[in-house]
Design a protein around this motif. Structure first.
Motif, PDB file in Angstrom:
ATOM      1  N   SER A   1      -5.653  -0.534  -8.633  1.00 40.30           N
ATOM      2  CA  SER A   1      -6.430  -1.599  -8.090  1.00 40.30           C
ATOM      3  C   SER A   1      -6.620  -2.919  -8.992  1.00 40.30           C
ATOM      4  O   SER A   1      -7.087  -3.908  -8.937  1.00 40.30           O
ATOM      5  N   GLY A   2      -6.348  -2.643 -10.342  1.00 38.22           N
ATOM      6  CA  GLY A   2      -6.455  -3.583 -11.344  1.00 38.22           C
ATOM      7  C   GLY A   2      -8.031  -3.857 -11.788  1.00 38.22           C
ATOM      8  O   GLY A   2      -8.529  -4.746 -12.610  1.00 38.22           O
ATOM      9  N   ILE A   3      -8.752  -2.827 -11.451  1.00 35.64           N
ATOM     10  CA  ILE A   3     -10.194  -2.691 -11.911  1.00 35.64           C
ATOM     11  C   ILE A   3     -10.267  -2.610 -13.494  1.00 35.64           C
ATOM     12  O   ILE A   3     -11.105  -3.152 -14.199  1.00 35.64           O
ATOM     13  N   PHE A   4      -9.494  -1.716 -14.054  1.00 38.37           N
ATOM     14  CA  PHE A   4      -9.778  -1.518 -15.571  1.00 38.37           C
ATOM     15  C   PHE A   4      -9.330  -2.988 -16.215  1.00 38.37           C
ATOM     16  O   PHE A   4      -9.750  -3.293 -17.326  1.00 38.37           O
ATOM     17  N   GLN A   5      -8.275  -3.677 -15.484  1.00 41.75           N
ATOM     18  CA  GLN A   5      -7.914  -4.843 -16.266  1.00 41.75           C
ATOM     19  C   GLN A   5      -9.176  -6.126 -16.372  1.00 41.75           C
ATOM     20  O   GLN A   5      -9.146  -7.004 -16.894  1.00 41.75           O
ATOM     21  N   LYS A   6      -9.890  -5.852 -15.094  1.00 44.14           N
ATOM     22  CA  LYS A   6     -11.092  -7.003 -14.917  1.00 44.14           C
ATOM     23  C   LYS A   6     -11.983  -6.496 -16.103  1.00 44.14           C
ATOM     24  O   LYS A   6     -12.850  -7.331 -16.505  1.00 44.14           O
TER      25      LYS A   6
ATOM     26  N   GLY B   1      -2.519   1.557 -21.989  1.00 42.67           N
ATOM     27  CA  GLY B   1      -4.154   1.834 -21.905  1.00 42.67           C
ATOM     28  C   GLY B   1      -4.657   1.963 -20.468  1.00 42.67           C
ATOM     29  O   GLY B   1      -5.621   2.679 -20.659  1.00 42.67           O
ATOM     30  N   VAL B   2      -4.063   1.477 -19.782  1.00 43.83           N
ATOM     31  CA  VAL B   2      -4.711   1.788 -18.177  1.00 43.83           C
ATOM     32  C   VAL B   2      -4.329   3.293 -17.819  1.00 43.83           C
ATOM     33  O   VAL B   2      -5.284   3.975 -17.453  1.00 43.83           O
ATOM     34  N   VAL B   3      -3.071   3.741 -18.306  1.00 41.98           N
ATOM     35  CA  VAL B   3      -2.622   5.265 -18.020  1.00 41.98           C
ATOM     36  C   VAL B   3      -3.887   6.192 -18.969  1.00 41.98           C
ATOM     37  O   VAL B   3      -4.250   7.030 -18.580  1.00 41.98           O
ATOM     38  N   LEU B   4      -4.119   5.564 -20.255  1.00 37.51           N
ATOM     39  CA  LEU B   4      -4.997   6.414 -21.162  1.00 37.51           C
ATOM     40  C   LEU B   4      -6.328   6.529 -20.726  1.00 37.51           C
ATOM     41  O   LEU B   4      -6.981   7.591 -20.569  1.00 37.51           O
ATOM     42  N   VAL B   5      -6.843   5.339 -20.361  1.00 36.86           N
ATOM     43  CA  VAL B   5      -8.134   5.217 -19.713  1.00 36.86           C
ATOM     44  C   VAL B   5      -8.326   6.011 -18.436  1.00 36.86           C
ATOM     45  O   VAL B   5      -9.313   6.743 -17.927  1.00 36.86           O
ATOM     46  N   THR B   6      -7.221   6.116 -17.632  1.00 38.55           N
ATOM     47  CA  THR B   6      -7.384   6.838 -16.010  1.00 38.55           C
ATOM     48  C   THR B   6      -7.356   8.405 -16.577  1.00 38.55           C
ATOM     49  O   THR B   6      -7.899   8.978 -15.789  1.00 38.55           O
ATOM     50  N   VAL B   7      -6.600   8.787 -17.565  1.00 36.64           N
ATOM     51  CA  VAL B   7      -6.715  10.174 -17.983  1.00 36.64           C
ATOM     52  C   VAL B   7      -7.852  10.609 -18.540  1.00 36.64           C
ATOM     53  O   VAL B   7      -8.474  11.655 -18.204  1.00 36.64           O
ATOM     54  N   ILE B   8      -8.554   9.820 -19.246  1.00 37.03           N
ATOM     55  CA  ILE B   8      -9.791  10.408 -19.791  1.00 37.03           C
ATOM     56  C   ILE B   8     -10.916   9.968 -18.831  1.00 37.03           C
ATOM     57  O   ILE B   8     -11.466  11.178 -18.889  1.00 37.03           O
ATOM     58  N   LEU B   9     -10.836   9.080 -17.889  1.00 32.99           N
ATOM     59  CA  LEU B   9     -11.818   9.221 -16.948  1.00 32.99           C
ATOM     60  C   LEU B   9     -11.670  10.411 -15.953  1.00 32.99           C
ATOM     61  O   LEU B   9     -12.520  11.171 -15.642  1.00 32.99           O
TER      62      LEU B   9
END
Length: 705
Positions: free
Chosen positions: A614-619, A628-636
């Protein structure tokens, strides 16, 4: 009841001899006749059930088809009465519905023996420790209300015991009925039921208890459900379903309120959306763990918490196979080799995959139609394909359920529990794909979140509406149509017989034809199959809430409103439109607990993936890279899984007070047992006991039941 001529065969008594005696009480007959004719016409169908003549002394009703061979009826009657002489069987031919029926009951003494055979749990007297214990005839005086035969067993317990007695009547070598060749050791009544020789086997409703349930349960929305009364009338399995449904509905209040707040005051803040998604996942985990604890409380309350695992379980009545001596009991039992079932898997699994493929094709067709409508059709038709997809999901669920039942029967599982669990797996697998495939396709392939929201709303609302109409309204209307036709038929017969009576014909014929018995009414009702479909409906709804509520925050609110109605509509259909089911004992909701927990784990992955797409991490982090989005998603995802595990470990499955109560009960039982044994020892070794043999007779005779 009218008798008929039977083909002369030496092995059976004519049916007309068995249907001569009318067992209906004369006062009931006269008062019922007055109720039917006092107004000069038959009563309305809405009151037909309660005004029917009550059927007395019947725990189990066996109904035959209209075109059954008379000899087959007599053959089954003889086998029941000869091989189970403790059963009292009355044969009747209904006047208004020309079918034969067996009205089966038994004596209190044989009910006690049947309860012991089934390991039925009954409450002990406080003087013997209290709590629940498997009934034993030798220790009958230890159980509460044993001195009152009318109150010791509930109606549902009586019906269960008698039904199990009927089920255990087995075929002997050379037995056959009609074209059905029975195998030695095979259960006669269930086999005849599956082949259509017997139409249905059912317990009858108790109208006074049912009226009380309608008043305290169906007609009230704000009061708590009378779970103890539901348990007493319908059994633990149905009571546990309504306990779970009520607990789930109350638990939806928190996510519904937060979802409304998020929907009304959403400012587009990306961090808030992440928090809301994580909250839904944690709420689902807390709900499931809290239900585990609550289910233990209900199991303790219903007397099934410490239900023993019976290692010597009887096979299902419809279990097929070559009959061999059981290595455990020594009696003949069907044996079905595992390799045959695995060969059947080679057919059933491809059929299931084909059904899933059909779901995919139907989904694509609906999406193609949506594209065509968006481009060429008027704007007011833009939601038609979404509604069509939601409708097709419900239709395919019904079709697949019939296929799944056939496949599961074909796989031929030995135990009832195994049979039901495999059916649940088949239902869950298909319904998961059927209900969520379109949403996954929109979310992860098309990545159209506005469309995802619209489709989720359509599925939630349409499925819930169709479910309530199909489950409650349709059976109710169909029952009323049947009863209306019966009323019109009886009205016509009454007019004809009134003319005959005015010319001097027998008045008893008028009474027989214009009175309707409770059994005649209830055999026209729809059979309540099981809680399977009710749980499946709630399973899918929980999936909508836990998987996609981040896309539509009002999903929990829609589910809450639906469930408030669902509780009463399910109660209404059980009390008004369906035959009474036989009661069953359970410890909890069984495999559905594992299915819901699995759905909660899938919800972690789905919600994290939705946040990433949804692009929330980019916001939140404008300079973040795709990696980085993938890494943040995996960490979350790992963080949320860790929170789930902590919550599961922090909430004990069994409340401490229940463990304490169980320990107290066990201590009181042991103390009471010791005191009883000590009293026996003192009585046996007292000087009075040694004076002569006459003083020992009362001890040897025991306490009468």
């Amino acid at each position: 009841m009218e008798g008929i001529n039977l083909r002369k065969r030496n092995s059976v008594r004519p049916l007309e001899e068995l249907t001569k005696n009318k067992s209906t009480d004369s006062q009931d007959r006269q008062s019922a006749l007055y109720r039917f004719t006092a107004a000069g016409k038959l009563i309305l169908t809405t009151n037909l059930w309660y005004n029917a003549i009550p059927t007395r002394n019947c725990d189990v009703l066996v109904m035959f088809p209209e075109k059954v061979d008379d000899y087959d009826v007599m053959w089954i009657y003889n086998r029941i009465t000869k091989r189970a002489p403790h059963l009292q069987v009355t044969v009747r031919r209904h006047a208004n519905i020309p079918v034969y029926a067996f009205y089966i009951t038994t004596t209190f003494e044989h009910l006690l023996q049947g309860a012991e055979h089934l390991d039925m749990r009954k409450r002990l007297k406080q003087s013997h420790g209290g709590g629940w214990k498997e009934f034993n005839v030798a220790e009958a005086n230890m159980f509460r209300d044993i001195e009152n035969p009318k109150d010791f067993f509930t109606a549902s317990e009586r019906q269960t015991i008698v039904y199990k007695m009927v089920e255990e009547i087995r075929a002997e070598h050379g037995d056959s009925v009609g074209r059905l060749e029975l195998v030695e050791g095979e259960s006669i009544v269930p086999k005849c039921l599956s082949k259509g020789i017997i139409k249905q086997v059912l317990p009858l409703h108790s109208n006074p208890d049912l009226k009380k349930l309608e008043k305290d349960w169906v007609q009230t929305f704000l009061r708590p459900q009378p779970l103890d009364e539901i348990n007493s009338y319908f059994g633990v399995k149905i009571a546990m379903y309504f306990a779970w449904l009520g607990f789930y509905t109350r638990s939806l209040i928190i996510p519904a309120c937060i979802g409304v707040m998020f929907y009304l005051f959403d400012t587009g803040d990306a961090l808030t959306q992440v928090i809301f998604a994580v909250f839904n996942i944690i709420w689902g985990t807390v709900f499931l763990e809290a239900w585990k604890r609550k289910s233990q409380e209900y199991a303790y309350r219903f007397g099934t918490l410490d239900l023993p695992n019976n290692l010597v379980k009887e096979p299902r009545p419809l279990y097929r196979g070559d009959y061999q001596p059981s290595p455990v009991t020594g009696r003949l039992e069907p044996y079905y080799p595992t390799w045959k079932r695995r060969l059947i898997y080679c057919i059933t699994i491809p059929i299931i995959l084909i059904c899933i493929s059909v779901v995919f094709v139907v989904m694509l067709l609906c999406f193609k139609l949506q594209e065509h409508v968006n481009e060429y059709a008027p704007k007011w038709t833009v939601h038609f394909p979404k509604l069509l997809l939601a409708l097709s999901v419900s239709v395919m669920d019904d079709i697949y359920k019939k296929i799944a039942i056939k496949l599961n029967d074909w796989e031929n599982y030995r135990l009832e529990e195994t049979h039901e669990n495999h059916l649940i797996v088949k239902m869950i697998l298909f319904q998961f794909v059927n209900s969520f495939l379109a949403l996954f396709y929109i979310a992860f392939y098309l990545q159209d979140f506005q469309r995802l929201k619209q489709q989720l709303v359509a599925l939630l609302i349409v499925r819930q509406m169709i479910g309530n109409i199909k489950e409650a309204l349709v059976p109710y209307v169909m029952q009323k149509i049947k009863l209306y036709r019966m009323s019109k038929k009886m009205e016509k017969i009454e007019q004809q017989l009134q003319e005959k009576y005015s010319k001097g014909h027998d008045e008893n014929e008028l009474e027989d034809k214009t009175m309707l018995t409770q059994a005649e009414v209830e055999c026209q009702m729809q059979q309540y199959e099981d809680t399977l479909e009710d749980y499946a409906e709630m399973f899918i709804q929980f999936g909508y809430v836990i998987l996609f509520s981040s896309a539509f925050p009002l999903a929990a609110l829609c589910a809450l409103f639906n469930n408030v109605i669902e509780i009463r509509s399910d109660a209404f259909k059980l009390c008004s439109s369906f035959q009474r089911p036989f009661s069953q004992n359970v410890r909890g909701i069984g495999e559905w607990q594992f299915a819901l927990e699995t759905l909660g784990s899938i919800g972690v992955i789905v919600n994290c993936a939705l946040l990433a797409l949804s692009g929330i991490f980019q916001k939140i982090y404008p300079e973040i890279t795709p990696v980085g989005v993938v890494l943040v998603t995996v960490i979350l995802e790992h963080l949320v899984f860790a929170i789930k595990i902590l919550v599961q470990e922090a909430i004990p499955d069994v409340p401490e007070w229940i463990e304490t109560e169980l320990a107290k009960l066990e201590y009181r039982r042991r103390t009471a047992y010791t005191e009883v044994e000590l009293a026996k020892f003192r009585a046996t070794n007292s000087p009075a006991a040694n004076d002569g043999p006459t003083n020992n007779t009362s001890e040897e005779a025991g306490t009468p039941l």
